[in-house]
Design a protein around this motif. Structure first.
Motif, PDB file in Angstrom:
ATOM      1  N   PRO A   1     -16.960  -0.348   0.975  1.00 41.63           N
ATOM      2  CA  PRO A   1     -16.648   0.516  -0.164  1.00 41.63           C
ATOM      3  C   PRO A   1     -15.840   1.738   0.271  1.00 41.63           C
ATOM      4  O   PRO A   1     -16.104   2.309   1.338  1.00 41.63           O
ATOM      5  CB  PRO A   1     -18.029   0.929  -0.674  1.00 41.63           C
ATOM      6  CG  PRO A   1     -18.908  -0.220  -0.283  1.00 41.63           C
ATOM      7  CD  PRO A   1     -18.389  -0.658   1.056  1.00 41.63           C
ATOM      8  N   GLY A   2     -14.863   2.089  -0.510  1.00 44.55           N
ATOM      9  CA  GLY A   2     -14.019   3.230  -0.177  1.00 44.55           C
ATOM     10  C   GLY A   2     -13.124   3.576  -1.347  1.00 44.55           C
ATOM     11  O   GLY A   2     -13.206   2.945  -2.403  1.00 44.55           O
ATOM     12  N   ILE A   3     -12.271   4.582  -1.143  1.00 46.50           N
ATOM     13  CA  ILE A   3     -11.400   5.048  -2.222  1.00 46.50           C
ATOM     14  C   ILE A   3      -9.948   4.927  -1.793  1.00 46.50           C
ATOM     15  O   ILE A   3      -9.563   5.446  -0.744  1.00 46.50           O
ATOM     16  CB  ILE A   3     -11.722   6.509  -2.586  1.00 46.50           C
ATOM     17  CG1 ILE A   3     -13.122   6.578  -3.215  1.00 46.50           C
ATOM     18  CG2 ILE A   3     -10.677   7.076  -3.541  1.00 46.50           C
ATOM     19  CD1 ILE A   3     -13.669   7.977  -3.347  1.00 46.50           C
ATOM     20  N   LEU A   4      -9.162   4.205  -2.581  1.00 48.34           N
ATOM     21  CA  LEU A   4      -7.724   4.115  -2.317  1.00 48.34           C
ATOM     22  C   LEU A   4      -6.988   4.054  -3.657  1.00 48.34           C
ATOM     23  O   LEU A   4      -7.456   3.402  -4.585  1.00 48.34           O
ATOM     24  CB  LEU A   4      -7.396   2.857  -1.490  1.00 48.34           C
ATOM     25  CG  LEU A   4      -5.905   2.637  -1.150  1.00 48.34           C
ATOM     26  CD1 LEU A   4      -5.392   3.698  -0.197  1.00 48.34           C
ATOM     27  CD2 LEU A   4      -5.661   1.258  -0.556  1.00 48.34           C
ATOM     28  N   HIS A   5      -5.863   4.738  -3.723  1.00 45.84           N
ATOM     29  CA  HIS A   5      -5.014   4.704  -4.912  1.00 45.84           C
ATOM     30  C   HIS A   5      -5.790   5.031  -6.186  1.00 45.84           C
ATOM     31  O   HIS A   5      -5.588   4.411  -7.234  1.00 45.84           O
ATOM     32  CB  HIS A   5      -4.314   3.342  -5.038  1.00 45.84           C
ATOM     33  CG  HIS A   5      -3.387   3.075  -3.869  1.00 45.84           C
ATOM     34  ND1 HIS A   5      -3.148   1.823  -3.376  1.00 45.84           N
ATOM     35  CD2 HIS A   5      -2.672   3.926  -3.096  1.00 45.84           C
ATOM     36  CE1 HIS A   5      -2.308   1.913  -2.349  1.00 45.84           C
ATOM     37  NE2 HIS A   5      -2.018   3.179  -2.165  1.00 45.84           N
TER      38      HIS A   5
ATOM     39  N   GLU B   1     -13.710   2.622  11.109  1.00 45.87           N
ATOM     40  CA  GLU B   1     -15.009   3.295  10.991  1.00 45.87           C
ATOM     41  C   GLU B   1     -14.856   4.727  10.515  1.00 45.87           C
ATOM     42  O   GLU B   1     -15.767   5.300   9.919  1.00 45.87           O
ATOM     43  CB  GLU B   1     -15.701   3.325  12.356  1.00 45.87           C
ATOM     44  CG  GLU B   1     -16.524   2.087  12.627  1.00 45.87           C
ATOM     45  CD  GLU B   1     -17.179   2.168  13.989  1.00 45.87           C
ATOM     46  OE1 GLU B   1     -17.418   3.288  14.478  1.00 45.87           O
ATOM     47  OE2 GLU B   1     -17.444   1.091  14.558  1.00 45.87           O
ATOM     48  N   ASP B   2     -13.704   5.327  10.830  1.00 47.25           N
ATOM     49  CA  ASP B   2     -13.463   6.728  10.456  1.00 47.25           C
ATOM     50  C   ASP B   2     -12.868   6.862   9.067  1.00 47.25           C
ATOM     51  O   ASP B   2     -12.506   7.959   8.656  1.00 47.25           O
ATOM     52  CB  ASP B   2     -12.502   7.378  11.452  1.00 47.25           C
ATOM     53  CG  ASP B   2     -12.949   7.158  12.881  1.00 47.25           C
ATOM     54  OD1 ASP B   2     -14.132   7.378  13.154  1.00 47.25           O
ATOM     55  OD2 ASP B   2     -12.110   6.744  13.704  1.00 47.25           O
ATOM     56  N   GLY B   3     -12.707   5.733   8.378  1.00 53.79           N
ATOM     57  CA  GLY B   3     -12.221   5.827   7.005  1.00 53.79           C
ATOM     58  C   GLY B   3     -10.715   5.922   6.871  1.00 53.79           C
ATOM     59  O   GLY B   3     -10.212   6.348   5.835  1.00 53.79           O
ATOM     60  N   GLN B   4      -9.967   5.557   7.932  1.00 53.83           N
ATOM     61  CA  GLN B   4      -8.507   5.442   7.778  1.00 53.83           C
ATOM     62  C   GLN B   4      -8.211   4.023   7.297  1.00 53.83           C
ATOM     63  O   GLN B   4      -8.830   3.063   7.771  1.00 53.83           O
ATOM     64  CB  GLN B   4      -7.787   5.713   9.106  1.00 53.83           C
ATOM     65  CG  GLN B   4      -8.160   7.032   9.770  1.00 53.83           C
ATOM     66  CD  GLN B   4      -7.769   8.269   8.964  1.00 53.83           C
ATOM     67  OE1 GLN B   4      -7.027   8.191   7.985  1.00 53.83           O
ATOM     68  NE2 GLN B   4      -8.299   9.418   9.361  1.00 53.83           N
ATOM     69  N   VAL B   5      -7.279   3.916   6.356  1.00 54.57           N
ATOM     70  CA  VAL B   5      -7.000   2.610   5.768  1.00 54.57           C
ATOM     71  C   VAL B   5      -6.260   1.734   6.793  1.00 54.57           C
ATOM     72  O   VAL B   5      -5.341   2.192   7.464  1.00 54.57           O
ATOM     73  CB  VAL B   5      -6.177   2.762   4.472  1.00 54.57           C
ATOM     74  CG1 VAL B   5      -5.920   1.398   3.840  1.00 54.57           C
ATOM     75  CG2 VAL B   5      -6.913   3.681   3.505  1.00 54.57           C
TER      76      VAL B   5
ATOM     77  N   GLN C   1     -10.711  -0.729   6.267  1.00 57.25           N
ATOM     78  CA  GLN C   1     -10.576   0.595   6.870  1.00 57.25           C
ATOM     79  C   GLN C   1     -11.255   0.637   8.231  1.00 57.25           C
ATOM     80  O   GLN C   1     -12.078  -0.212   8.549  1.00 57.25           O
ATOM     81  CB  GLN C   1     -11.203   1.643   5.943  1.00 57.25           C
ATOM     82  CG  GLN C   1     -12.649   1.300   5.567  1.00 57.25           C
ATOM     83  CD  GLN C   1     -13.200   2.214   4.490  1.00 57.25           C
ATOM     84  OE1 GLN C   1     -13.141   3.414   4.636  1.00 57.25           O
ATOM     85  NE2 GLN C   1     -13.736   1.645   3.418  1.00 57.25           N
TER      86      GLN C   1
ATOM     87  N   LEU D   1     -12.391  -1.791   0.526  1.00 59.14           N
ATOM     88  CA  LEU D   1     -11.177  -1.361   1.189  1.00 59.14           C
ATOM     89  C   LEU D   1     -11.254  -1.683   2.675  1.00 59.14           C
ATOM     90  O   LEU D   1     -12.285  -1.445   3.314  1.00 59.14           O
ATOM     91  CB  LEU D   1     -11.106   0.157   0.957  1.00 59.14           C
ATOM     92  CG  LEU D   1     -10.042   1.008   1.586  1.00 59.14           C
ATOM     93  CD1 LEU D   1      -8.681   0.519   1.131  1.00 59.14           C
ATOM     94  CD2 LEU D   1     -10.246   2.459   1.137  1.00 59.14           C
TER      95      LEU D   1
ATOM     96  N   LYS E   1       0.841  -1.210   0.000  1.00 59.12           N
ATOM     97  CA  LYS E   1       0.000   0.000   0.000  1.00 59.12           C
ATOM     98  C   LYS E   1       0.873   1.255   0.000  1.00 59.12           C
ATOM     99  O   LYS E   1       0.614   2.203  -0.752  1.00 59.12           O
ATOM    100  CB  LYS E   1      -0.900   0.007   1.234  1.00 59.12           C
ATOM    101  CG  LYS E   1      -1.643   1.330   1.436  1.00 59.12           C
ATOM    102  CD  LYS E   1      -2.394   1.374   2.755  1.00 59.12           C
ATOM    103  CE  LYS E   1      -1.511   1.717   3.933  1.00 59.12           C
ATOM    104  NZ  LYS E   1      -1.759   3.004   4.564  1.00 59.12           N
ATOM    105  N   ASP E   2       1.909   1.241   0.832  1.00 52.54           N
ATOM    106  CA  ASP E   2       2.740   2.426   0.997  1.00 52.54           C
ATOM    107  C   ASP E   2       3.680   2.603  -0.186  1.00 52.54           C
ATOM    108  O   ASP E   2       3.962   3.726  -0.602  1.00 52.54           O
ATOM    109  CB  ASP E   2       3.497   2.312   2.319  1.00 52.54           C
ATOM    110  CG  ASP E   2       2.513   1.935   3.418  1.00 52.54           C
ATOM    111  OD1 ASP E   2       1.720   2.789   3.801  1.00 52.54           O
ATOM    112  OD2 ASP E   2       2.498   0.756   3.809  1.00 52.54           O
TER     113      ASP E   2
ATOM    114  N   ASN F   1       1.534   4.316  -2.663  1.00 54.57           N
ATOM    115  CA  ASN F   1       1.446   5.752  -2.350  1.00 54.57           C
ATOM    116  C   ASN F   1       2.689   6.489  -2.825  1.00 54.57           C
ATOM    117  O   ASN F   1       2.598   7.550  -3.451  1.00 54.57           O
ATOM    118  CB  ASN F   1       1.329   5.978  -0.836  1.00 54.57           C
ATOM    119  CG  ASN F   1      -0.060   5.671  -0.311  1.00 54.57           C
ATOM    120  OD1 ASN F   1      -1.028   5.683  -1.058  1.00 54.57           O
ATOM    121  ND2 ASN F   1      -0.153   5.398   0.976  1.00 54.57           N
TER     122      ASN F   1
END
Lengths: 256, 403
Positions: free
Chosen positions: B287-291, B301-305, B299, B297, B177-178, B181
């Motif tokens: 569901p979420g947004i990454l890359h 509850e707060d949407g941090q991966v 993650q 995704l 992942k990193d 990024n």
């Protein structure tokens, strides 16, 4: 009229927008940092919502975000901290962040809450034009929030006009195609800003990325309505002892 | 059982890169011109007959394609069904990854690019990228998580020998992942003559579709080879491991719109799906947004991966390509998982039973075979995505611990 529009009506040059990360350096320092910025001459506050994977940000802002996340900062916590913000903060406040945490919060709930606590606008660098026009833009507008798009030296003229037409508040001119906190060749930046000036855009233009001190601030202010400082201020905050003192010294040096 | 909707073309995303709700190009404006150029030109370039000729000539003479489809007799007997292995481990550089890097470097040249950057997890994509850069005399920089650099040392050495610069990604979990990024940030900071070769069916549109198309050579060959061996182009099942999902996308591609073929994707369950040390994205993610794309995704509850865990660096990724997210959500695909321990066990089983030492990633695909209740008449194709040389240190530890 929105706070941002009022500001630019009164002042159309040397507008200083300073970025800070919510929950940095301390969990509870958000409002204190914002008050110091206002007191020491910032015209707009760009408040960053920390994210684990901020693609557009260089190391300095990334690490401030990691500190903030470790401090327990979340969107929920941030809105709780901002509830009484308008008792002391009178300048425009723009939230900057990435889409994923906002989607988890709920995009509509986020816009409603942002408006309710007195936020003026949004900068969401990974929300693309297509998705803004077809899905999210309506919610932003219904909640009377300004929305600021980014343009870069690589953005074609036609697209700049489109991004300008969809933006309200101001347009964010990225000084060069780069992540935040990199040094720039300001002679190239000047040519690009002159091109933007000649386009007679609808929105005032603030320049960001690589603006770090008086010299770079002055350089871009010559061809724009003002600038955004982020990484350099975050770096000062992470070194400095008191928020108040660091902010006063930092802004004094930029604005002298 | 999987479901199938005849009104859906599972292969092709929409013009904006969506498979159902998943996909898109959630990128900062700084990447717009690079990605837009790709988006407007990739199909045209890939369909150009001269491009196709050059691509297939290199796949044949340099990569060694077609790779064999091998009937695994002892394994078939053990499982009680008919198992065919698609031998991507026999590709030059030891995995399917090179199918995509050959395609992308030819595309990069046609776009006038001078320099290549890439991310890598297990190092297979990094090696495949370094290889095609050496072949074409292009500068190559590979971003690799610091943790992965330690656990995949042979591949780091190979990349360096091939002339690539390997830059450690030190942020976050220091894994794939990193590294991704860092590669994306590097792409933002590079001038426009740099092309980013993404190694999986992830990233902003058009990458997921472009990589799936380059990897689709796998299922194209399976169809032809199976026809000769069984009289039918269609197996009953195709099994592949999924991290981002490029070997699975390639093995599934020409079966996506075939109703009778069940597609089985195997994720890495780490210490167990709900152990807190897992990379089973569809089971744990939202569901979420990454890359740069919307998908499923892992993650908070707060949407941090969330930082995933898998013993295999190639599957140690908190997301999954948008095509796979759609296959999962629409139930076109069957998603299951195997733990670190099961994967290790099956790496040894396959070695002893068929004389093939698989990559740790690939071993996950084999580990689910006993659990699937295949019928003796079923024809199961397993994508043997990579060979195990890079994982020998891990395998040696296992052997030492059993002494």
């Amino acid at each position: 009229m929105s706070r941002l529009s009022e500001l630019f009506k009164k002042q159309n040059e040397r507008v200083l927008n300073v970025y800070c990360t919510a929950g940095f350096p301390q969990h509870n320092s958000t409002i204190q940092v914002m008050e110091s910025l206002q007191e020491n001459g910032a015209n707009i506050i760009e408040l960053g919502m920390p994210y684990s994977d901020p693609l557009a940000d260089g190391e300095v802002i990334q690490s401030s975000g990691n500190v903030a996340i470790a401090n327990g900062m979340t969107i929920d916590t941030l809105f709780a901290q901002l509830t009484l913000m308008r008792n002391s903060i009178h300048i425009p406040v723009v939230l900057m962040g990435y889409m994923n945490p906002i989607l988890q919060y709920g995009f509509e709930a986020f816009c409603k809450k942002a408006k309710a606590v007195g936020v003026d606008g949004l900068i969401l660098p990974d929300l693309p034009l297509y998705e803004f026009e077809h899905i999210y833009g309506k919610t932003v507008q219904e909640n009377q929030l300004d929305f600021v798009f980014l343009v870069t030296p690589e953005t074609p003229e036609e697209r700049i006009r489109k991004l300008d037409s969809l933006s309200t508040g101001f347009l964010y001119a990225v000084s060069s195609s780069a992540t935040t906190g990199q040094d720039k060749d300001f002679s190239k930046v000047a040519l690009y800003l002159q091109k933007l000036q000649a386009m007679q855009l609808k929105n005032p233009v603030l320049v960001g990325f690589g603006i770090k001190d008086k010299e770079t601030f002055d350089a871009v202010c010559a061809f724009s309505n003002g600038a955004i400082i982020g990484s350099a201020y975050i770096q000062a905050l992470s070194k400095g002892n008191s928020v108040q003192e660091t902010t006063a010294q930092f802004l004094k040096a930029v604005l002298k | 059982m999987h479901s199938f909707n005849q009104n859906i073309n599972y292969q092709d995303p929409s013009a904006e890169g969506y498979y159902g709700d998943f996909g898109g190009a959630y990128i900062p404006e700084m990447l717009y011109s690079n990605v837009e150029t790709l988006k407007t030109q990739y199909i045209q370039i890939m369909q150009d007959p001269a491009f196709q000729r050059e691509f297939h000539a290199l796949l044949k003479d340099y990569v060694g394609r077609p790779t064999p489809l091998f009937y695994a007799e002892r394994l078939s007997k053990e499982i009680g069904t008919q198992i065919y292995l698609k031998r991507e481990d026999l590709c030059h550089t030891g995995a399917h990854k090179i199918n995509n890097t050959i395609g992308q470097i030819l595309l990069a040249q046609r776009l006038g690019k001078k320099k290549i950057i890439a991310e890598t997890g297990a190092g297979q994509h990094g090696v495949a990228t370094a290889t095609v850069c050496a072949l074409n005399g292009m500068e190559c920089v590979v971003y690799m998580g610091e943790k992965d650099i330690e656990r995949q040392a042979p591949n780091v050495a190979r990349m360096k020998m091939l002339g690539a610069t390997v830059i450690p990604a030190k942020s976050g979990s220091k894994t794939l992942k990193d590294a991704t990024n860092e590669a994306i940030r590097a792409w933002i900071n590079e001038p426009n003559d740099t092309h980013y070769i993404i190694g999986s069916v992830v990233g902003p549109h058009p990458y997921p579709d472009m990589v799936a198309r380059f990897q689709s050579v796998i299922s194209d060959e399976i169809r032809k080879q199976l026809k000769i061996k069984t009289g039918s182009e269609l197996p009953t099942h195709v099994v592949a491991c999924v991290g981002g999902g490029s070997n699975a996308a390639g093995a599934f591609y020409h079966f996506l719109n075939e109703q009778t073929v069940e597609l089985i994707a195997v994720e890495a369950a780490g210490h167990g799906v709900y152990s807190g040390m897992s990379a089973a994205t569809t089971q744990l993610g939202k569901p979420g947004i990454l890359h740069g794309s919307k998908s499923i995704l892992m993650q908070t509850e707060d949407g941090q991966v969330v930082e995933p865990h898998s013993i295999s660096a190639g599957l140690d990724y908190p997301g999954i390509g948008p095509l796979h997210a759609f296959l999962y959500e629409s139930k076109r695909g069957t998603f299951t998982s195997a733990t670190d321990e099961e994967a290790l066990e099956w790496a040894f089983q396959l070695s002893e039973m068929e004389g093939i030492i698989p990559a740790l990633e690939t071993a996950h695909a084999f580990a689910i075979l006993p659990k699937m209740n295949f019928k003796p008449t079923d024809v199961v194709v397993v994508c043997l995505s990579g060979r195990g040389d890079k994982d020998l240190a891990t395998y040696m530890q296992v052997m030492d611990s059993k002494k």
